[in-house]
Write a protein that holds these residues in place. Structure first.
Motif, PDB file in Angstrom:
ATOM      1  N   TYR A 332     -35.630  71.278   6.401  1.00  0.00           N
ATOM      2  CA  TYR A 332     -35.983  69.705   5.881  1.00  0.00           C
ATOM      3  C   TYR A 332     -36.222  68.757   7.090  1.00  0.00           C
ATOM      4  O   TYR A 332     -34.760  68.483   7.582  1.00  0.00           O
ATOM      5  N   SER A 333     -37.003  68.263   7.642  1.00  0.00           N
ATOM      6  CA  SER A 333     -37.067  67.213   8.715  1.00  0.00           C
ATOM      7  C   SER A 333     -38.412  66.436   8.616  1.00  0.00           C
ATOM      8  O   SER A 333     -39.146  66.552   7.905  1.00  0.00           O
ATOM      9  N   ILE A 334     -38.078  65.134   9.439  1.00  0.00           N
ATOM     10  CA  ILE A 334     -39.335  64.560   9.826  1.00  0.00           C
ATOM     11  C   ILE A 334     -39.597  65.056  11.284  1.00  0.00           C
ATOM     12  O   ILE A 334     -38.767  64.882  12.281  1.00  0.00           O
ATOM     13  N   SER A 335     -40.741  65.191  11.613  1.00  0.00           N
ATOM     14  CA  SER A 335     -40.912  65.800  12.925  1.00  0.00           C
ATOM     15  C   SER A 335     -42.253  65.216  13.381  1.00  0.00           C
ATOM     16  O   SER A 335     -42.993  64.297  12.709  1.00  0.00           O
ATOM     17  N   ARG A 336     -42.436  65.095  14.895  1.00  0.00           N
ATOM     18  CA  ARG A 336     -43.732  64.704  15.252  1.00  0.00           C
ATOM     19  C   ARG A 336     -44.551  65.476  16.409  1.00  0.00           C
ATOM     20  O   ARG A 336     -43.876  66.207  16.735  1.00  0.00           O
ATOM     21  N   MET A 337     -45.675  65.238  16.640  1.00  0.00           N
ATOM     22  CA  MET A 337     -46.312  65.806  17.627  1.00  0.00           C
ATOM     23  C   MET A 337     -47.435  64.747  17.967  1.00  0.00           C
ATOM     24  O   MET A 337     -47.840  64.140  17.547  1.00  0.00           O
ATOM     25  N   SER A 338     -48.189  65.437  19.041  1.00  0.00           N
ATOM     26  CA  SER A 338     -49.551  64.705  19.379  1.00  0.00           C
ATOM     27  C   SER A 338     -50.709  65.043  18.338  1.00  0.00           C
ATOM     28  O   SER A 338     -50.647  66.123  17.565  1.00  0.00           O
ATOM     29  N   THR A 339     -51.700  64.414  18.487  1.00  0.00           N
ATOM     30  CA  THR A 339     -52.856  64.725  17.533  1.00  0.00           C
ATOM     31  C   THR A 339     -53.471  65.840  17.997  1.00  0.00           C
ATOM     32  O   THR A 339     -54.238  66.577  17.262  1.00  0.00           O
ATOM     33  N   GLN A 340     -53.249  66.537  19.023  1.00  0.00           N
ATOM     34  CA  GLN A 340     -53.672  67.903  19.550  1.00  0.00           C
ATOM     35  C   GLN A 340     -52.630  69.049  19.200  1.00  0.00           C
ATOM     36  O   GLN A 340     -53.084  70.108  19.675  1.00  0.00           O
ATOM     37  N   GLY A 341     -51.578  68.695  18.492  1.00  0.00           N
ATOM     38  CA  GLY A 341     -50.573  69.670  18.327  1.00  0.00           C
ATOM     39  C   GLY A 341     -49.684  69.967  19.315  1.00  0.00           C
ATOM     40  O   GLY A 341     -48.864  70.921  19.026  1.00  0.00           O
ATOM     41  N   LYS A 342     -49.763  69.150  20.425  1.00  0.00           N
ATOM     42  CA  LYS A 342     -48.381  69.050  21.554  1.00  0.00           C
ATOM     43  C   LYS A 342     -47.321  68.610  21.266  1.00  0.00           C
ATOM     44  O   LYS A 342     -47.199  67.708  20.397  1.00  0.00           O
ATOM     45  N   ASP A 343     -46.431  69.053  21.840  1.00  0.00           N
ATOM     46  CA  ASP A 343     -45.159  68.305  22.299  1.00  0.00           C
ATOM     47  C   ASP A 343     -44.362  67.972  20.662  1.00  0.00           C
ATOM     48  O   ASP A 343     -43.742  67.134  20.123  1.00  0.00           O
ATOM     49  N   PHE A 344     -44.423  69.260  19.791  1.00  0.00           N
ATOM     50  CA  PHE A 344     -43.753  69.205  18.508  1.00  0.00           C
ATOM     51  C   PHE A 344     -42.335  69.186  18.674  1.00  0.00           C
ATOM     52  O   PHE A 344     -41.619  69.925  19.276  1.00  0.00           O
ATOM     53  N   THR A 345     -41.817  68.131  18.004  1.00  0.00           N
ATOM     54  CA  THR A 345     -40.264  68.188  17.776  1.00  0.00           C
ATOM     55  C   THR A 345     -39.661  67.490  16.414  1.00  0.00           C
ATOM     56  O   THR A 345     -40.552  66.613  15.988  1.00  0.00           O
ATOM     57  N   SER A 346     -38.510  68.007  16.130  1.00  0.00           N
ATOM     58  CA  SER A 346     -37.858  67.228  15.048  1.00  0.00           C
ATOM     59  C   SER A 346     -37.110  66.041  15.393  1.00  0.00           C
ATOM     60  O   SER A 346     -36.188  66.207  16.335  1.00  0.00           O
ATOM     61  N   ILE A 347     -37.406  65.063  14.728  1.00  0.00           N
ATOM     62  CA  ILE A 347     -36.609  63.766  14.825  1.00  0.00           C
ATOM     63  C   ILE A 347     -35.427  63.494  14.012  1.00  0.00           C
ATOM     64  O   ILE A 347     -34.471  62.390  14.352  1.00  0.00           O
ATOM     65  N   ILE A 348     -35.745  63.782  12.805  1.00  0.00           N
ATOM     66  CA  ILE A 348     -34.660  63.486  11.761  1.00  0.00           C
ATOM     67  C   ILE A 348     -34.334  64.858  11.026  1.00  0.00           C
ATOM     68  O   ILE A 348     -35.354  65.434  10.307  1.00  0.00           O
ATOM     69  N   ASP A 349     -33.204  65.241  10.961  1.00  0.00           N
ATOM     70  CA  ASP A 349     -32.671  66.345  10.309  1.00  0.00           C
ATOM     71  C   ASP A 349     -32.366  65.783   8.561  1.00  0.00           C
ATOM     72  O   ASP A 349     -31.418  64.772   8.409  1.00  0.00           O
ATOM     73  N   LEU A 350     -33.161  66.418   7.685  1.00  0.00           N
ATOM     74  CA  LEU A 350     -32.922  65.774   6.225  1.00  0.00           C
ATOM     75  C   LEU A 350     -32.128  66.829   5.595  1.00  0.00           C
ATOM     76  O   LEU A 350     -32.088  66.472   4.369  1.00  0.00           O
ATOM     77  N   SER A 351     -31.606  67.830   6.152  1.00  0.00           N
ATOM     78  CA  SER A 351     -31.009  68.727   5.193  1.00  0.00           C
ATOM     79  C   SER A 351     -29.765  68.003   4.294  1.00  0.00           C
ATOM     80  O   SER A 351     -29.415  68.356   3.160  1.00  0.00           O
ATOM     81  N   LYS A 352     -29.134  67.029   5.042  1.00  0.00           N
ATOM     82  CA  LYS A 352     -27.974  66.497   4.335  1.00  0.00           C
ATOM     83  C   LYS A 352     -28.316  65.550   2.963  1.00  0.00           C
ATOM     84  O   LYS A 352     -27.507  65.220   2.266  1.00  0.00           O
ATOM     85  N   TYR A 353     -29.492  65.307   2.911  1.00  0.00           N
ATOM     86  CA  TYR A 353     -29.882  64.437   1.925  1.00  0.00           C
ATOM     87  C   TYR A 353     -30.469  64.841   0.692  1.00  0.00           C
ATOM     88  O   TYR A 353     -30.576  64.552  -0.374  1.00  0.00           O
ATOM     89  N   GLY A 354     -30.690  66.560   1.073  1.00  0.00           N
ATOM     90  CA  GLY A 354     -31.233  67.218  -0.168  1.00  0.00           C
ATOM     91  C   GLY A 354     -32.487  66.770  -0.643  1.00  0.00           C
ATOM     92  O   GLY A 354     -33.120  65.693  -0.331  1.00  0.00           O
ATOM     93  N   GLY A 355     -33.105  67.726  -1.327  1.00  0.00           N
ATOM     94  CA  GLY A 355     -34.585  67.556  -1.627  1.00  0.00           C
ATOM     95  C   GLY A 355     -35.595  67.714  -0.386  1.00  0.00           C
ATOM     96  O   GLY A 355     -35.444  67.317   0.320  1.00  0.00           O
ATOM     97  N   VAL A 356     -36.801  68.114  -0.920  1.00  0.00           N
ATOM     98  CA  VAL A 356     -37.725  68.774  -0.086  1.00  0.00           C
ATOM     99  C   VAL A 356     -38.393  67.190   0.369  1.00  0.00           C
ATOM    100  O   VAL A 356     -38.956  66.433  -0.819  1.00  0.00           O
ATOM    101  N   PRO A 357     -38.816  66.864   1.520  1.00  0.00           N
ATOM    102  CA  PRO A 357     -39.499  65.626   1.852  1.00  0.00           C
ATOM    103  C   PRO A 357     -40.925  65.871   1.451  1.00  0.00           C
ATOM    104  O   PRO A 357     -41.732  66.831   1.435  1.00  0.00           O
ATOM    105  N   ARG A 358     -41.636  64.773   0.793  1.00  0.00           N
ATOM    106  CA  ARG A 358     -42.942  64.741   0.440  1.00  0.00           C
ATOM    107  C   ARG A 358     -43.863  63.819   1.108  1.00  0.00           C
ATOM    108  O   ARG A 358     -43.984  64.031   2.421  1.00  0.00           O
ATOM    109  N   GLN A 359     -44.746  62.882   0.484  1.00  0.00           N
ATOM    110  CA  GLN A 359     -45.521  62.038   1.225  1.00  0.00           C
ATOM    111  C   GLN A 359     -45.053  61.224   2.005  1.00  0.00           C
ATOM    112  O   GLN A 359     -43.763  60.831   1.974  1.00  0.00           O
TER     113      GLN A 359
END
Length: 487
Positions: A332-359
Motif C-alpha cells: 500500500y503506497s503512493i509511488s511515482r515514475m516518469s511517463t515512460q515508466g522509468k525511475d519508479f519509486t515509492s514516496i509514501i508508505d500507506l500501510s499504517k493507515y489501513g485500506g487500499v488506496p483508490r483514485q
C-alpha cells in the motif's frame, strides 16, 4: 418370620417420607442453580451491551469535542489572520482573487465562442442540405405533375413533405440554440466587465473581512506553475474493472451522450486508467499479471512499462513528466515514475493507515497529491511529505479536482461532497443515485462511474443540479467502472 410392630412401621414410613422429601429438595436446588446460571449469563450479556453503548457514547463525545475544538481553533486563527493581514496585502489578495475569477470567466467565454462557432457551422451545413433537399423535392414534384403520376406517387410526395416539415422544425431548434448561446455570451461579457471594474476599486472593509475568512491555505508554499493549454475533450473512455465481454471498453460522446464500443482494446482485468495529452498515450493498470501498460490513443499496440505493480489509481503531471500511482501491490503506497515508466519509486508508505488506496488526483499548480482509501481523504506534497487527513467517512473511492476554482470533489457513500482547498471546509453538493467508484470533471460537469450497479452518471456542479444517469452499461461480470476523458 420377622414381624413388625406398629412403632416399627411408623418409623419405617417416616424414613421413607423423609427420603422422598430430601430427593425433591435436591431437584429443586439443582433447578434453582440452573436458573441462577441463566440469569448470570443474561447479566453478562447486558453488561457487554452496556459497555458497547458507553464506548459509543465516548466515541461520539470525542468526535463532537474534536469538531468543536477544531471550529474554535479555526475562529481564533481567522481572527489572528484578520489582525495580521492589513493594508496593501489584502488589496493584493482581493485583486489576485478577482484576476483568477476573470481568467476563469474569460476561458469559459472563449470556450463558449468555439461552441457557438461549431453550432453556426452545423446550422450552415444543415441549411445547405435543406436547400438541396427542397430543390430535389420540387423537381420530383414537378416531374410527378407533368407525368400525371399515380396515387402511389402522390402518397410518396406527401411523405416527403412531412419530412421537409420535420427538417424545418429541426432548423428552428438550431436557431433557438444559437439565440440561447448569444444570451450566454452577453451574460459572460457583462460579468467580465463587472470584474474589470472591481479591479479598479479599492477593497472595502467588508471585502477585507470576506477575504480573510477564506484565504487560509494549508497547501505547500512551493512555486505555482502556469498550466499548459488544455485540449478540448470530447469523449469519456469507460473501462470496466473486470469483465468477460470481448470488447469491454466503451466511449461516451460528451456532446450527444451517445455510447459506442471502443474498438482498439480487448484487454480484461483493468484496475486504473490515465491519459497523457502531449503524447496521446493511454496508461492502463492491470492485474493477473500485475502491470502498468501504455498504448497510443486509438491504436491497439500495447507496451509494458512496469511489471509487478497493481495500480489502483494513476494521475499525470505532464509539465514535470511525472505519473503518481496509488498501489495495492507490492505494498500500500503512493509511488511515482516518469511517463515512460522509468525511475519508479515509492514516496509514501500507506500501510499504517489501513485500506487500499483508490483514485488519485493532482494539484499541479501547488504540487499536491489527493487520494482516498475508502475511509479517509488524504493530501501530501509531491515529495511525499506532510501527509494530512482531510476528511473521514465510508465507501470513499472517488476524488477529482477543479484546479481553476480550487475545489476538491469526493464522495462519502452516495453523497457528493466538495472541499475548498484553501481552508479544507467540506459541504455536500447532492446525493447520487449510486456509490461512485471513479469520477472526473469535464466542462463544469462531474461524470462518475458507479460501484454497483454499473452506470455512468453526471452532475452539473456549476448549478448544483440533481444527479442523473447518462448510460447504463450492460456487460457480464462487471462491478466497477473507471473513467478517463480523452479528445
Amino acid at each position: 418370620m420377622i414381624t413388625f410392630g406398629p412403632i416399627s412401621w411408623l418409623l419405617f414410613s417416616t424414613y421413607l417420607i423423609s427420603l422422598c422429601s430430601s430427593h425433591d429438595s435436591i431437584l429443586s436446588v439443582i433447578n434453582r442453580l440452573d436458573q441462577f446460571d441463566r440469569k448470570l449469563l443474561d447479566n453478562k450479556v447486558d453488561m457487554n451491551r452496556m459497555e458497547e453503548n458507553v464506548l459509543d457514547i465516548i466515541d461520539g463525545a470525542k468526535t463532537s469535542l474534536r469538531a468543536e475544538l477544531k471550529e474554535n481553533i479555526r475562529d481564533q486563527v481567522r481572527e489572528a489572520m484578520a489582525e495580521i493581514l492589513q493594508g496593501e496585502s489584502l488589496q493584493d489578495m482581493v485583486k489576485s482573487q478577482v484576476v483568477s475569477e476573470l481568467r476563469h470567466l474569460t476561458r469559459g467565454y472563449h470556450q463558449m465562442k468555439r461552441q457557438l462557432h461549431h453550432v453556426s457551422r452545423s446550422l450552415k451545413d444543415f441549411q445547405d442540405k435543406t436547400t438541396e433537399f427542397h430543390e430535389s423535392v420540387l423537381k420530383k414534384a414537378d416531374v410527378w405533375t407533368r407525368e400525371n403520376s399515380s396515387d402511389i406517387c402522390v402518397r410518396e410526395k406527401h411523405r416527403l413533405e412531412i419530412d421537409l416539415r420535420k427538417c424545418d422544425a429541426y432548423a428552428a431548434d438550431l436557431k433557438t440554440d444559437i439565440e440561447r448561446w448569444m444570451v450566454l455570451n452577453e451574460t459572460c461579457q457583462s460579468q467580465i466587465s463587472q470584474l474589470k471594474t472591481a479591479l479598479a476599486v479599492p477593497a472595502t472593509s467588508q471585502a477585507t473581512k470576506h477575504v480573510t475568512s477564506t484565504s487560509r491555505s494549508t497547501v505547500s508554499t512551493t512555486s505555482v506553475t502556469t498550466p499548459r493549454p488544455e485540449v478540448e475533450k470530447s469523449r469519456i473512455l469507460i473501462v470496466p474493472f473486470e469483465s468477460s465481454t470481448k470488447h469491454q471498453f466503451r466511449q461516451l460522446n460528451i456532446h450527444s451522450n451517445s455510447l459506442s464500443v471502443y474498438q482498439y482494446h480487448t484487454m480484461k482485468s483493468m484496475t486504473s486508467v490515465a491519459y497523457i495529452e502531449k503524447t496521446r498515450t493511454l496508461l492502463l493498470g492491470s492485474y493477473g499479471p500485475n502491470r502498468i501498460l501504455a498504448s497510443t490513443l486509438d491504436t491497439s499496440q500495447v507496451t509494458v512499462l512496469r511489471e509487478g505493480v497493481w495500480a489502483q489509481g494513476m494521475a499525470v503531471d505532464e509539465d514535470r513528466d511525472i505519473v503518481f500511482i496509488a498501489t495495492f501491490q507490492p505494498q500500500y503506497s503512493i509511488s511515482r515514475m516518469s511517463t515512460q515508466g522509468k525511475d519508479f519509486t515509492s514516496i509514501i508508505d500507506l500501510s499504517k493507515y489501513g485500506g487500499v488506496p483508490r483514485q488519485i488526483t493532482l494539484d499541479t499548480r501547488r504540487k499536491r497529491i489527493y487520494w482516498c482509501n475508502r475511509w479517509k481523504l488524504f493530501t501530501a506534497t509531491y515529495d511525499g511529505h506532510g501527509v494530512e487527513i482531510l476528511a473521514t467517512g465510508s465507501s470513499m473511492y472517488a476524488v477529482t479536482l477543479d484546479q481553476t476554482a480550487g475545489v476538491l470533489y469526493y464522495n462519502n457513500k452516495k453523497k457528493l461532497m466538495k472541499m475548498t482547498v484553501s481552508n479544507n471546509v467540506s459541504t455536500e453538493v447532492t446525493t447520487l443515485n449510486v456509490v461512485p467508484w471513479s469520477m472526473i470533471l469535464c466542462r463544469g460537469t462531474i461524470y462518475y462511474g458507479s460501484f454497483i450497479p454499473t452506470i455512468v452518471g453526471a452532475v452539473d456542479v456549476t448549478h448544483n443540479s440533481v444527479a442523473y444517469t447518462l448510460q447504463s452499461i450492460s456487460m457480464e461480470r462487471v462491478r466497477r467502472l473507471l473513467l478517463c476523458s480523452i479528445p
